[in-house]
Design a protein around this motif. Structure first.
Motif, short mmCIF file in Angstrom:
data_model
loop_
_atom_site.label_atom_id
_atom_site.label_comp_id
_atom_site.label_asym_id
_atom_site.label_seq_id
_atom_site.Cartn_x
_atom_site.Cartn_y
_atom_site.Cartn_z
N THR A 81 48.70 38.28 40.78
CA THR A 81 47.54 37.66 41.43
C THR A 81 47.01 36.59 40.49
O THR A 81 47.41 36.49 39.33
CB THR A 81 46.42 38.69 41.72
OG1 THR A 81 45.86 39.13 40.49
CG2 THR A 81 46.95 39.86 42.53
N ALA A 82 46.09 35.79 40.98
CA ALA A 82 45.51 34.71 40.18
C ALA A 82 44.49 35.23 39.16
O ALA A 82 44.06 34.49 38.28
CB ALA A 82 44.85 33.68 41.09
N ALA A 121 46.87 44.71 45.73
CA ALA A 121 45.79 43.92 46.31
C ALA A 121 44.60 43.97 45.37
O ALA A 121 44.27 45.04 44.86
CB ALA A 121 45.41 44.44 47.69
N GLU A 122 43.98 42.83 45.14
CA GLU A 122 42.88 42.79 44.18
C GLU A 122 41.86 41.75 44.63
O GLU A 122 42.23 40.72 45.19
CB GLU A 122 43.43 42.40 42.81
CG GLU A 122 42.43 42.35 41.71
CD GLU A 122 43.08 42.17 40.34
OE1 GLU A 122 42.55 42.71 39.39
OE2 GLU A 122 44.11 41.49 40.24
#
Length: 149
Positions: A31-32, A145-146
């Motif tokens: 993730t970013a 998922a975050e």
């Protein structure tokens, strides 16, 4: 081979923990959001009675660490990460950290913590083998998922 000593993480260990954590590509989530903890977060974690925060030392050098947490509401142990300095991998340090952590988790919740889990990338075969060696069952593959809130 030099003796590996495992002890509870202290404030004096945090700079090295952050350095090792930031340079370890295996813990990046895709993730970013940056994937490591601030010094303040780590310091609170080490003071938390439910934290399982361990350092592996060879002589006076920090060569690895483990971050875990006892989730008292669920009565589960969660292993967030085990990181070994790439120059010290393959020497059984991860085994020693995991063995020590499992003993620590057994003491939590007045001795009622009986389940420990972790999230491991399917591509991280070394970690998967380490956990299987210690009796962990490998489950389904999920997407991470975050969200920052």
């Amino acid at each position: 081979m030099e003796e590996v000593v495992i002890h509870k993480m202290g404030k004096e260990d945090l700079d090295k923990v952050i350095e090792l954590g930031m340079k370890t590509k295996e813990i990046q989530t895709g993730t970013a959001i940056d994937r490591f903890f601030s010094k303040e977060t780590l310091e609170r974690w080490t003071r938390n009675k439910n934290g399982v925060t361990l350092i592996a030392m060879i002589g006076n050098k920090e060569v690895g660490f483990l971050l875990g947490d006892y989730l008292s509401g669920l009565n589960y142990g969660y292993l967030d990460v085990i990181i070994i300095d790439e120059n010290y991998r393959g020497r059984g340090i991860g085994n020693k950290l995991l063995e020590h952590a499992l003993k620590e988790f057994k003491k939590k919740g007045d001795g009622w913590c009986r389940n420990v889990f972790s999230i491991i990338k399917p591509s991280n075969e070394i970690s998967l083998k380490l956990f299987e060696k210690h009796g962990f069952k490998i489950g389904e593959i999920f997407k991470y998922a975050e969200a920052e809130i």
